[in-house]
Scaffold this motif. Structure first.
Motif, mmCIF file in Angstrom:
data_model
loop_
_atom_site.group_PDB
_atom_site.id
_atom_site.type_symbol
_atom_site.label_atom_id
_atom_site.label_comp_id
_atom_site.label_asym_id
_atom_site.label_seq_id
_atom_site.Cartn_x
_atom_site.Cartn_y
_atom_site.Cartn_z
ATOM 1 N N THR A 1 45.885 -64.990 -0.490
ATOM 2 C CA THR A 1 44.747 -64.835 -1.831
ATOM 3 C C THR A 1 44.343 -63.126 -1.861
ATOM 4 O O THR A 1 44.479 -62.519 -0.954
ATOM 5 N N ALA A 2 43.947 -62.572 -3.141
ATOM 6 C CA ALA A 2 43.697 -61.305 -3.298
ATOM 7 C C ALA A 2 42.055 -61.324 -3.145
ATOM 8 O O ALA A 2 41.507 -62.157 -3.784
ATOM 9 N N LEU A 3 41.376 -60.276 -2.564
ATOM 10 C CA LEU A 3 40.166 -60.141 -2.470
ATOM 11 C C LEU A 3 39.356 -58.786 -3.315
ATOM 12 O O LEU A 3 40.136 -57.934 -3.197
ATOM 13 N N GLU A 4 38.220 -59.268 -3.698
ATOM 14 C CA GLU A 4 37.683 -57.873 -4.365
ATOM 15 C C GLU A 4 36.862 -57.246 -3.200
ATOM 16 O O GLU A 4 36.535 -57.983 -1.968
ATOM 17 N N GLU A 5 36.255 -56.060 -3.471
ATOM 18 C CA GLU A 5 35.262 -55.578 -2.496
ATOM 19 C C GLU A 5 33.949 -56.170 -2.317
ATOM 20 O O GLU A 5 33.409 -56.966 -3.398
ATOM 21 N N GLY A 6 33.541 -56.477 -1.023
ATOM 22 C CA GLY A 6 32.296 -56.975 -0.729
ATOM 23 C C GLY A 6 32.207 -58.308 0.010
ATOM 24 O O GLY A 6 33.227 -58.691 0.599
ATOM 25 N N ASN A 7 31.254 -59.038 -0.370
ATOM 26 C CA ASN A 7 31.167 -60.535 0.455
ATOM 27 C C ASN A 7 32.123 -61.501 0.044
ATOM 28 O O ASN A 7 32.326 -61.534 -1.212
ATOM 29 N N GLN A 8 32.737 -62.178 0.842
ATOM 30 C CA GLN A 8 33.867 -63.110 0.321
ATOM 31 C C GLN A 8 33.312 -64.393 1.090
ATOM 32 O O GLN A 8 32.899 -64.680 1.970
ATOM 33 N N GLN A 9 33.607 -65.643 0.081
ATOM 34 C CA GLN A 9 33.152 -66.841 0.319
ATOM 35 C C GLN A 9 34.649 -67.748 0.079
ATOM 36 O O GLN A 9 34.854 -68.047 -1.002
ATOM 37 N N LEU A 10 35.538 -67.912 1.241
ATOM 38 C CA LEU A 10 36.441 -69.051 1.036
ATOM 39 C C LEU A 10 36.399 -70.383 1.405
ATOM 40 O O LEU A 10 35.754 -70.537 2.423
ATOM 41 N N LEU B 1 36.591 -76.392 5.265
ATOM 42 C CA LEU B 1 36.175 -75.499 6.197
ATOM 43 C C LEU B 1 35.666 -74.166 5.254
ATOM 44 O O LEU B 1 36.387 -73.835 4.503
ATOM 45 N N ASN B 2 34.471 -73.664 5.379
ATOM 46 C CA ASN B 2 34.050 -72.174 4.698
ATOM 47 C C ASN B 2 34.201 -71.168 5.698
ATOM 48 O O ASN B 2 33.811 -71.174 6.790
ATOM 49 N N LEU B 3 34.534 -70.170 5.210
ATOM 50 C CA LEU B 3 34.861 -68.847 5.810
ATOM 51 C C LEU B 3 34.064 -68.101 4.891
ATOM 52 O O LEU B 3 33.907 -67.967 3.787
ATOM 53 N N HIS B 4 33.335 -67.030 5.560
ATOM 54 C CA HIS B 4 32.194 -66.156 5.175
ATOM 55 C C HIS B 4 32.667 -64.864 5.870
ATOM 56 O O HIS B 4 32.615 -64.718 7.271
ATOM 57 N N PHE B 5 32.980 -63.786 5.338
ATOM 58 C CA PHE B 5 33.173 -62.396 5.685
ATOM 59 C C PHE B 5 32.969 -61.406 4.785
ATOM 60 O O PHE B 5 32.794 -61.850 3.671
ATOM 61 N N ASN B 6 33.146 -60.131 4.972
ATOM 62 C CA ASN B 6 33.072 -59.012 4.169
ATOM 63 C C ASN B 6 34.057 -58.060 4.419
ATOM 64 O O ASN B 6 34.571 -57.644 5.321
ATOM 65 N N VAL B 7 34.536 -57.492 3.258
ATOM 66 C CA VAL B 7 35.506 -56.535 3.327
ATOM 67 C C VAL B 7 35.054 -55.239 2.475
ATOM 68 O O VAL B 7 34.418 -55.424 1.548
ATOM 69 N N ALA B 8 35.630 -54.227 2.968
ATOM 70 C CA ALA B 8 35.323 -52.725 2.122
ATOM 71 C C ALA B 8 35.852 -52.359 0.975
ATOM 72 O O ALA B 8 35.305 -51.706 0.079
ATOM 73 N N TYR B 9 36.886 -53.146 0.488
ATOM 74 C CA TYR B 9 37.953 -52.636 -0.495
ATOM 75 C C TYR B 9 38.531 -53.901 -0.737
ATOM 76 O O TYR B 9 39.223 -54.742 -0.052
ATOM 77 N N PRO B 10 39.342 -53.786 -2.029
ATOM 78 C CA PRO B 10 40.309 -55.046 -2.483
ATOM 79 C C PRO B 10 41.385 -55.016 -1.596
ATOM 80 O O PRO B 10 42.100 -53.843 -1.254
ATOM 81 N N GLN B 11 42.120 -56.193 -1.099
ATOM 82 C CA GLN B 11 43.159 -56.336 -0.360
ATOM 83 C C GLN B 11 43.586 -57.760 -0.351
ATOM 84 O O GLN B 11 42.704 -58.435 -0.719
ATOM 85 N N GLN B 12 44.806 -58.022 0.359
ATOM 86 C CA GLN B 12 45.035 -59.233 0.434
ATOM 87 C C GLN B 12 44.753 -59.932 1.710
ATOM 88 O O GLN B 12 44.573 -59.190 2.797
ATOM 89 N N ALA C 1 32.363 -43.013 -6.858
ATOM 90 C CA ALA C 1 33.563 -43.253 -6.207
ATOM 91 C C ALA C 1 33.645 -45.074 -6.038
ATOM 92 O O ALA C 1 32.532 -45.708 -5.580
ATOM 93 N N LYS C 2 34.942 -45.319 -5.974
ATOM 94 C CA LYS C 2 34.980 -46.988 -5.850
ATOM 95 C C LYS C 2 36.360 -47.308 -5.105
ATOM 96 O O LYS C 2 37.481 -46.483 -5.189
ATOM 97 N N ASN C 3 36.096 -48.024 -3.968
ATOM 98 C CA ASN C 3 37.198 -48.417 -3.236
ATOM 99 C C ASN C 3 38.493 -49.286 -3.877
ATOM 100 O O ASN C 3 37.856 -50.252 -4.702
ATOM 101 N N LEU C 4 39.546 -49.032 -3.791
ATOM 102 C CA LEU C 4 40.590 -49.839 -4.302
ATOM 103 C C LEU C 4 41.353 -50.259 -3.203
ATOM 104 O O LEU C 4 41.324 -49.745 -2.099
ATOM 105 N N THR C 5 42.521 -51.026 -3.043
ATOM 106 C CA THR C 5 43.152 -51.707 -2.167
ATOM 107 C C THR C 5 43.960 -50.613 -1.329
ATOM 108 O O THR C 5 43.543 -50.533 -0.023
ATOM 109 N N ASP C 6 44.488 -49.600 -1.899
ATOM 110 C CA ASP C 6 44.990 -48.530 -0.889
ATOM 111 C C ASP C 6 44.758 -47.072 -1.362
ATOM 112 O O ASP C 6 45.237 -45.819 -0.927
ATOM 113 N N LYS C 7 43.485 -47.061 -2.077
ATOM 114 C CA LYS C 7 43.067 -45.543 -2.529
ATOM 115 C C LYS C 7 41.734 -45.589 -2.933
ATOM 116 O O LYS C 7 41.086 -46.767 -2.984
ATOM 117 N N VAL C 8 41.161 -44.504 -3.286
ATOM 118 C CA VAL C 8 39.757 -44.447 -3.934
ATOM 119 C C VAL C 8 39.878 -43.917 -5.445
ATOM 120 O O VAL C 8 40.645 -42.963 -5.842
#
Length: 775
Positions: free
Chosen positions: A736-745, A707-718, A603-610
């Motif tokens: 911007t659009a994000l993929e699932e996982g750790n983010q570095q902006l 300025l660096n931003l570090h956070f985590n998201v569970a599934y793709p989203q804006q 199973a894989k998380n997408l923005t609004d569905k699995v």
């Protein structure tokens, strides 16, 4: 007017051929055609024959038009019954591809007007063969080195000197031409088919980049054909200079677009072995990978290799069907040869120490310190053309000088002759043994999963796997008889009741170096003595290394037990083997056909569905699947039904979506239902759809430039990032659009004045505000 009439007549001729397309069954000879159907010698409904060796050529018969074969079906005995295509009117022209097995080849197109097809089959299994349609298309674009105009194309191109394919080049030429793929991740590769220039005076230089300022591969002159050169940047630049005398035939080369070479890692993923396992030269069981990975000598990327290496080797095989291993050397340094070769690395085309080298020789020593120097020396790129898709590396050194060794990258490229992922080369694709009758088989490779490397089995080479179920108790024995008595077969028996994911140590195994018969047989184990490693080795044993006699004791088995048998052949090709059962004490065999052989369920998380994906290796009377979901992992509810494939022995892929997934943690499983109403469940997989974003870290604070931003998201989203001043004025807005996982902006701050600001992050209906200071 003459040109117009000629064009019209050619066009009408092509239309006539299209309307009158014929059927061609494989046979010796040449046919001029631009339309028709092409089959193996068995025709539309029959199989091809054993011991075939046929060569047929198809030519368009029209200048500028090239023959194309588009396959609609393909099935030959993998690795043994082989189709080879040549880009020209006979088999002396360059090979387009080599095909066997049941993966349908890609479209095959000639660049010179004609395709020559050679088919060779052995003397065992015959299959349905192939079906293809014959058409004609404009030939590949020709480029002559008679101008400085750059070319951007990710395609196959014919590349000639200024004289083109048939004339000599001219005098006093000075041209520079750059070819670029124009596609990210794709690089151009040039392969010279012929090369003839005036030695020392007329020179072609090739650069790894988009200008002559790029690193130089090398300069060639005379009659030595340059090696295959692969750009690491996407572009190749050619500089050509000729004098005013003795103009020769020049060159004929092909430029293709392939995956760019991977960048080597600072630390080696894999290193060369320094010792062998169990009296062998095998340093480790094969590794299945498509990388990218970095492979070095035993010293890694920073140290020298060891002294006194004794031909120990390591094998790499693809972990994907339809892929073959590729090795690209980034640097190389081993003690150069004097009267004798002391230190060396040999690259072999296959999974064993006896696999063939590439071309005349692929044993290397000396120094090539850069990627370009390795290419110029002909040290790769190496792409396996073996039926296994594997590459083997064998190293040796003496007791004195040791140098930095090598750094190479490993990845996979598409191929038509590598593993097909459907044969019984892997445990999870074991063939069911359903009775006590002997059978014959042949192996195409070690498969795409590394397994079975325990106990006396130190390496997989060319393997077949079988699933054995005991119907009644007694003693289980077997004899493996090679069709060719010079073939070396080994075996391993796992069980009872082990799974492919947890085989453990074999219950019985022999890795004996003997050829001819092998198996489980008490009497032969006691009487037969090969003395292959010196002392007598006849007696009673349950496993043996290369010094064994090829036999182990039989196994006492109980009704209902399940065993897995691996038959392992040391060399490629051949005519296979026959396995005969030796069952005593009342033992008998039967099979329980599983409703499905599940390869994976995930199973894989997408923005609004699995997204839910699964695949089966085989299905038996499979009616349908039910997707079930749970919030606690205990109580499941059906959310969708998917129709099954009934009965099939080929891979089937399925996917669907949970359009309204649960918040937080949820669980999914497959319920498979037979035509008779019986059902089974898959393992459970879980998904976590967080309602809240994980902790946001902002640094540095105070900040100067970024300025660096570090956070985590569970599934793709804006995500929306907004910077405002203390008076509420919006300074910057980023979406911007994000993929699932750790983010570095990273947000640039150079345009901000010094002071206090607010960062607002909006994500999944959640808003977080952080303060930061710009210095």
């Amino acid at each position: 007017m003459i040109k117009k009439i000629l064009f019209t007549s050619c066009f009408c001729w092509l239309l006539f051929l299209g309307a009158q397309g014929q059927t061609y069954n494989m046979a010796n000879g040449t046919v001029n055609t631009c339309a028709g159907n092409f089959y193996d010698a068995g025709g539309v409904g029959g199989n091809y024959a054993n011991n075939s060796n046929l060569t047929q050529t198809f030519c368009s018969g029209v200048v500028g038009s090239c023959v194309r074969l588009t396959f609609t079906a393909f099935n030959t005995q993998a690795g043994n019954d082989v189709v080879t295509f040549y880009d020209g009117p006979n088999n002396t022209f360059p090979i387009i591809g080599v095909f066997s097995g049941n993966i349908t080849p890609p479209i095959v197109t000639a660049s010179s007007g004609c395709i020559t097809v050679n088919f060779v089959s052995n003397n065992t299994t015959v299959r349905a063969g192939w079906a293809a349609t014959i058409t004609c298309v404009p030939c590949a674009t020709n480029f002559n080195l008679n101008n400085n105009t750059p070319v951007t194309a990710c395609a196959t191109m014919n590349f000639y000197d200024s004289g083109g394919p048939s004339a000599n080049y001219s005098g006093n030429e000075n041209f520079t031409k750059t070819f670029c793929s124009g596609v990210a991740g794709q690089c151009l590769q040039v392969e010279f088919n012929t090369f003839a220039t005036q030695a020392g005076n007329d020179q072609l230089s090739v650069y790894d980049g988009n200008s002559v300022a790029a690193p130089l591969f090398g300069t060639w002159s005379g009659g030595t054909v340059p090696p295959v050169l692969l750009s690491s940047t996407g572009c190749l630049t050619f500089r050509w200079v000729s004098n005013n005398s003795n103009h020769q035939a020049g060159w004929n080369a092909t430029i293709t677009c392939v995956a760019c070479p991977p960048t080597p890692a600072p630390v080696a993923t894999y290193t060369s072995p320094t010792s062998g396992l169990q009296n062998t030269y095998v340093g480790a069981n094969m590794v299945n990978t498509c990388g990218p990975a970095t492979f070095t000598d035993d010293g890694g990327t920073a140290a020298n290799y060891s002294n006194n290496l004794n031909d120990y080797y390591r094998t790499f095989c693809p972990n994907q069907a339809g892929r073959c291993m590729r090795a690209i050397f980034q640097s190389f340094s081993m003690e150069p040869a004097g009267v004798f070769i002391y230190d060396y690395l040999t690259i072999l085309n296959g999974p064993t120490q006896t696999s063939p080298e590439f071309g005349v020789s692929s044993t290397w020593y000396g120094t090539a310190n850069t990627y370009q120097a390795c290419q110029a020396a002909g040290l790769g790129p190496y792409v396996s053309t073996d039926q296994s898709g594997c590459l083997t590396f064998r190293a040796g050194s003496d007791g004195s000088v040791n140098l930095p060794g090598w750094v190479a990258t490993l990845d996979c490229v598409p191929c038509s002759y590598g593993p097909n992922g459907t044969d019984n080369n892997d445990c999870q694709r074991s063939s069911a043994v359903c009775n006590d009758i002997g059978f014959s088989d042949a192996s195409t490779g070690p498969g795409i999963i590394s397994e079975g490397g325990s106990g006396c089995v130190v390496a997989e080479n060319y393997t077949n796997w079988y699933n054995i179920i005991i119907q009644s108790s007694g003693n289980l024995g077997l004899i493996i008889r090679p069709t060719n008595v010079l073939d070396d077969y080994d075996f391993a028996l796992y069980g009872p009741n082990t799974s492919c994911g947890g085989l453990g140590t074999p219950l019985r195994c022999s890795f004996a170096a003997d050829t001819n018969w092998t198996g489980l047989n008490d009497a032969l184990n006691l009487s037969f003595n090969s003395a292959i490693c010196g002392p007598a080795n006849n007696g009673a044993d349950v496993n043996e290394d290369v010094c064994g006699n090829g036999y182990t004791n039989t196994v006492n088995v109980l009704a209902g037990e399940r065993y897995r048998l691996m038959v392992n052949k040391w060399t490629a090709g051949g005519s296979g083997f026959t396995l005969d059962w030796v069952l005593t004490g009342g033992a008998s065999l039967n099979c329980i056909v599983l409703p499905i052989t599940l390869i994976h369920f995930d199973a894989k998380n997408l923005t609004d569905k699995v997204e839910l994906n699964w695949a089966t290796a085989s299905e038996f009377e499979n009616d349908f699947f039910t997707i079930e979901r749970s919030s606690d992992g205990l109580n499941f509810n059906p959310i969708e039904f998917i129709e099954g494939a009934g009965t099939t022995h080929t891979t089937h892929h399925y996917h669907t979506f949970d359009q309204q997934p649960l918040a937080g943690q949820s669980y999914y499983r497959l319920k498979q239902t037979d035509i008779n109403g019986m059902y089974t469940y898959s393992e459970t997989v879980s998904i976590n759809r967080h309602q809240k974003m994980d902790e946001l870290v902002v640094y540095p604070n105070p900040a100067t430039e970024d300025l660096n931003l570090h956070f985590n998201v569970a599934y793709p989203q804006q995500v929306r990032c907004n910077i405002t001043s203390t008076d509420g004025k919006q300074i910057q807005l980023l979406t911007t659009a994000l993929e699932e996982g750790n983010q570095q902006l990273r947000l640039p701050l150079q345009f901000l004045e010094s002071g206090l600001y607010f960062l607002t992050l909006e994500l999944n209906n959640q808003t977080i505000i952080k303060r930061f200071v710009k210095q």
